[in-house]
Design a protein around this motif. Structure first.
Motif, PDB file in Angstrom:
ATOM      1  N   ILE A 159       0.617  -1.248   0.351  1.00 22.40           N
ATOM      2  CA  ILE A 159       0.444  -0.036   0.081  1.00 22.40           C
ATOM      3  C   ILE A 159       0.877   1.160  -0.337  1.00 22.40           C
ATOM      4  CG2 ILE A 159      -1.291   1.634   1.468  1.00 22.40           C
ATOM      5  CD1 ILE A 159      -2.578  -1.335   2.275  1.00 22.40           C
ATOM      6  N   LYS A 160       2.039   1.451   0.996  1.00 22.39           N
ATOM      7  CA  LYS A 160       2.699   2.149   0.906  1.00 22.39           C
ATOM      8  C   LYS A 160       3.268   2.465  -0.366  1.00 22.39           C
ATOM      9  CE  LYS A 160       5.920   4.310   4.239  1.00 22.39           C
ATOM     10  NZ  LYS A 160       7.172   3.572   5.634  1.00 22.39           N
ATOM     11  N   GLU A 161       3.837   1.758  -1.510  1.00 21.75           N
ATOM     12  CA  GLU A 161       4.614   1.353  -2.287  1.00 21.75           C
ATOM     13  C   GLU A 161       3.504   2.032  -3.235  1.00 21.75           C
ATOM     14  OE1 GLU A 161       5.875  -2.139  -3.486  1.00 21.75           O
ATOM     15  OE2 GLU A 161       8.066  -1.743  -2.552  1.00 21.75           O
ATOM     16  N   GLY A 162       2.120   1.697  -3.280  1.00 17.85           N
ATOM     17  CA  GLY A 162       1.656   2.180  -4.696  1.00 17.85           C
ATOM     18  C   GLY A 162       1.474   4.049  -4.347  1.00 17.85           C
ATOM     19  N   LEU A 163       1.117   4.199  -2.791  1.00 17.95           N
ATOM     20  CA  LEU A 163       1.059   5.491  -2.490  1.00 17.95           C
ATOM     21  C   LEU A 163       2.750   6.170  -2.953  1.00 17.95           C
ATOM     22  CD1 LEU A 163      -0.753   5.131   0.846  1.00 17.95           C
ATOM     23  CD2 LEU A 163      -1.653   6.012  -1.057  1.00 17.95           C
ATOM     24  N   ALA A 164       3.197   5.904  -3.035  1.00 22.24           N
ATOM     25  CA  ALA A 164       5.165   6.796  -2.895  1.00 22.24           C
ATOM     26  C   ALA A 164       4.366   7.071  -5.132  1.00 22.24           C
ATOM     27  CB  ALA A 164       5.646   5.953  -2.838  1.00 22.24           C
ATOM     28  N   SER A 165       3.893   6.611  -5.704  1.00 23.14           N
ATOM     29  CA  SER A 165       3.680   6.527  -7.970  1.00 23.14           C
ATOM     30  C   SER A 165       3.057   7.661  -7.092  1.00 23.14           C
ATOM     31  CB  SER A 165       3.100   4.799  -7.422  1.00 23.14           C
ATOM     32  OG  SER A 165       1.809   4.938  -7.650  1.00 23.14           O
ATOM     33  N   LEU A 166       2.496   8.177  -6.095  1.00 22.57           N
ATOM     34  CA  LEU A 166       1.294   9.653  -6.823  1.00 22.57           C
ATOM     35  C   LEU A 166       2.827  10.599  -6.414  1.00 22.57           C
ATOM     36  CD1 LEU A 166      -1.230   9.057  -3.707  1.00 22.57           C
ATOM     37  CD2 LEU A 166      -2.015   8.974  -6.092  1.00 22.57           C
ATOM     38  N   GLY A 167       3.633  10.596  -6.287  1.00 22.10           N
ATOM     39  CA  GLY A 167       4.595  12.002  -6.372  1.00 22.10           C
ATOM     40  C   GLY A 167       4.422  13.057  -5.030  1.00 22.10           C
ATOM     41  N   VAL A 168       3.862  13.007  -4.157  1.00 25.76           N
ATOM     42  CA  VAL A 168       3.428  13.624  -3.414  1.00 25.76           C
ATOM     43  C   VAL A 168       4.478  12.975  -1.928  1.00 25.76           C
ATOM     44  CG1 VAL A 168       1.211  14.265  -4.159  1.00 25.76           C
ATOM     45  CG2 VAL A 168       1.301  13.078  -2.428  1.00 25.76           C
ATOM     46  N   GLY A 169       4.673  14.459  -1.643  1.00 26.64           N
ATOM     47  CA  GLY A 169       5.331  14.806   0.105  1.00 26.64           C
ATOM     48  C   GLY A 169       4.114  15.186   1.378  1.00 26.64           C
ATOM     49  N   GLY A 170       5.253  15.767   2.159  1.00 22.99           N
ATOM     50  CA  GLY A 170       4.325  16.400   3.103  1.00 22.99           C
ATOM     51  C   GLY A 170       3.913  15.451   4.359  1.00 22.99           C
ATOM     52  N   TYR A 171       3.955  13.957   3.997  1.00 26.93           N
ATOM     53  CA  TYR A 171       3.912  13.355   5.087  1.00 26.93           C
ATOM     54  C   TYR A 171       3.607  12.069   5.141  1.00 26.93           C
ATOM     55  CZ  TYR A 171       2.156   9.613   1.510  1.00 26.93           C
ATOM     56  OH  TYR A 171       2.192   8.925   0.687  1.00 26.93           O
ATOM     57  N   SER A 172       3.961  11.312   6.197  1.00 29.43           N
ATOM     58  CA  SER A 172       4.910  10.350   6.536  1.00 29.43           C
ATOM     59  C   SER A 172       3.490   9.173   7.166  1.00 29.43           C
ATOM     60  CB  SER A 172       5.437   9.652   8.040  1.00 29.43           C
ATOM     61  OG  SER A 172       4.811  10.642   9.365  1.00 29.43           O
ATOM     62  N   ILE A 173       2.978   7.623   6.394  1.00 31.00           N
ATOM     63  CA  ILE A 173       2.232   6.563   7.568  1.00 31.00           C
ATOM     64  C   ILE A 173       2.879   5.420   7.945  1.00 31.00           C
ATOM     65  CG2 ILE A 173       2.153   5.782   4.795  1.00 31.00           C
ATOM     66  CD1 ILE A 173      -0.660   4.914   5.361  1.00 31.00           C
ATOM     67  N   SER A 174       2.158   4.951   8.845  1.00 29.24           N
ATOM     68  CA  SER A 174       2.803   4.062   9.816  1.00 29.24           C
ATOM     69  C   SER A 174       1.004   4.166  10.291  1.00 29.24           C
ATOM     70  CB  SER A 174       3.454   4.701  10.866  1.00 29.24           C
ATOM     71  OG  SER A 174       2.269   4.878  11.851  1.00 29.24           O
ATOM     72  N   TYR A 175       1.277   2.427  10.866  1.00 27.83           N
ATOM     73  CA  TYR A 175       0.337   1.799  11.672  1.00 27.83           C
ATOM     74  C   TYR A 175       0.358   0.781  12.347  1.00 27.83           C
ATOM     75  CZ  TYR A 175       2.354  -3.065  10.151  1.00 27.83           C
ATOM     76  OH  TYR A 175       3.419  -4.110  10.212  1.00 27.83           O
ATOM     77  N   LEU A 176      -0.623   0.614  13.519  1.00 27.53           N
ATOM     78  CA  LEU A 176       0.158  -0.418  14.831  1.00 27.53           C
ATOM     79  C   LEU A 176      -1.306  -0.855  15.342  1.00 27.53           C
ATOM     80  CD1 LEU A 176      -0.362   2.289  17.431  1.00 27.53           C
ATOM     81  CD2 LEU A 176      -0.020   3.395  15.122  1.00 27.53           C
ATOM     82  N   GLN A 177      -0.471  -1.914  16.371  1.00 28.61           N
ATOM     83  CA  GLN A 177      -1.798  -3.104  16.457  1.00 28.61           C
ATOM     84  C   GLN A 177      -2.220  -1.816  18.065  1.00 28.61           C
ATOM     85  OE1 GLN A 177      -2.956  -5.954  15.559  1.00 28.61           O
ATOM     86  NE2 GLN A 177      -1.750  -5.201  13.858  1.00 28.61           N
ATOM     87  N   GLY A 178      -3.974  -1.915  18.121  1.00 26.32           N
ATOM     88  CA  GLY A 178      -3.937  -1.015  19.879  1.00 26.32           C
ATOM     89  C   GLY A 178      -5.576  -1.881  19.850  1.00 26.32           C
ATOM     90  N   LYS A 179      -5.997  -1.766  20.639  1.00 16.90           N
ATOM     91  CA  LYS A 179      -7.451  -2.211  21.550  1.00 16.90           C
ATOM     92  C   LYS A 179      -8.264  -0.845  21.699  1.00 16.90           C
ATOM     93  CE  LYS A 179      -6.207  -6.178  23.544  1.00 16.90           C
ATOM     94  NZ  LYS A 179      -5.840  -6.971  25.075  1.00 16.90           N
ATOM     95  N   ARG A 180      -9.452  -1.046  21.134  1.00 16.35           N
ATOM     96  CA  ARG A 180     -10.609   0.060  21.388  1.00 16.35           C
ATOM     97  C   ARG A 180     -11.836  -0.701  22.401  1.00 16.35           C
ATOM     98  NH1 ARG A 180      -7.156   2.545  20.067  1.00 16.35           N
ATOM     99  NH2 ARG A 180      -7.281   4.183  18.874  1.00 16.35           N
ATOM    100  N   ASN A 181     -12.273  -0.501  23.454  1.00 18.81           N
ATOM    101  CA  ASN A 181     -13.124  -0.862  24.476  1.00 18.81           C
ATOM    102  C   ASN A 181     -12.862  -2.871  24.617  1.00 18.81           C
ATOM    103  OD1 ASN A 181     -15.015  -1.241  26.047  1.00 18.81           O
ATOM    104  ND2 ASN A 181     -16.863  -0.439  24.697  1.00 18.81           N
TER     105      ASN A 181
END
Length: 269
Positions: free
Chosen positions: A33-55
């Motif tokens: 997904i990150k590779e595909g987004l990189a092909s947009l050629g735009v900067g100014g952001y970073s993307i990450s993911y993490l595990q967590g819990k909600r209720n």
């Protein structure tokens, strides 16, 4: 023949980042997904993911952080041009542009803009582009043929925006619901006043990609995308069910064809 099927269940609502989190949690490669987004050629952001819990419910949260160089785009066609210039497959480009244009159409209707002046207003930040294109890329990675969604829960109260206090659901989200005749349900009991359960980006994605019905499917796995809030009243998660459905429904009608044969030789018959 079996079709790969995705069914979204908005337990605690839906937003663009929740959809993306559910897709990653269901098995889509975050790296791809990150590779595909990189092909947009735009900067100014970073993307990450993490595990967590909600209720108490485990899931995946996808976070898009904007930096000081992150641009803001006013017009829908600026996003469309970025997508069309990318190296992404044609189907992903066309679907992503359809979502962006639907989003802008709703914004224009709410703010009374001209049809040829599709303005994104608060949705013109890079995270909107990342959520939309990332979702379409992720579903493609999962080889999804058909997308379905349950009815969408709506929040209550008011929320602050650049235009001042706005009602919930936001006017743009309501317009998107009306444009697609999408079904809605009342929010969970004891919901906090001011909880935004559906965002315009999330609604634009589901109303563009989904049929609002529950399919008959063989369930293979489930992913959960986490919202930013951790309410004590309900799990703020979006579930994504993945499985197979048959495109050939079994027949429930039997037809018998018969005839009487008389005065004829066996050889001729």
């Amino acid at each position: 023949m079996f079709l790969k099927t995705a069914y979204f269940h908005p337990i605690g609502g839906v937003s663009g980042d929740m959809i993306l989190g559910a897709i990653v949690d269901a098995g889509a490669s975050f790296h791809k997904i990150k590779e595909g987004l990189a092909s947009l050629g735009v900067g100014g952001y970073s993307i990450s993911y993490l595990q967590g819990k909600r209720n108490g419910m485990r899931g995946t949260s996808v976070v898009v952080d904007l930096d000081d160089s992150s641009p803001h785009y006013e017009h829908c066609e600026e996003f469309v041009s970025i997508i069309q210039r990318s190296r992404l497959p044609t189907k992903i480009i066309e679907t992503s542009c359809e979502v962006i244009r639907r989003l802008a159409k709703a914004e224009n209707s709410v703010h009374g803009c001209q049809k040829d002046d599709a303005v994104l207003h608060e949705l013109g930040d890079i995270d909107t582009l990342v959520d939309v294109v990332g979702t379409v890329i992720g579903l493609d990675i999962l080889n999804v043929d058909n997308v379905y969604s349950a009815a969408l829960p709506v929040g209550i109260g008011m929320i602050k925006s650049s235009h001042g206090l706005m009602p919930l659901p936001s006017p743009a989200a309501v317009e998107l619901l009306a444009m697609s005749n999408a079904p809605v349900v009342k929010p969970p009991a004891n919901i906090d006043y001011g909880d935004e359960m559906i965002t315009p980006t999330g609604v634009a994605l589901l109303t563009t990609l989904s049929q609002f019905t529950q399919p008959s499917m063989k369930l293979e796995r489930v992913g959960y995308g986490l919202g930013t809030r951790d309410s004590k009243y309900y799990p703020n998660v979006l579930a994504l069910w993945l499985g197979d459905e048959s495109d050939m429904m079994p027949s429930t009608t039997l037809t018998m064809i018969e005839t009487n044969v008389d005065d004829i030789s066996g050889e001729f018959l």
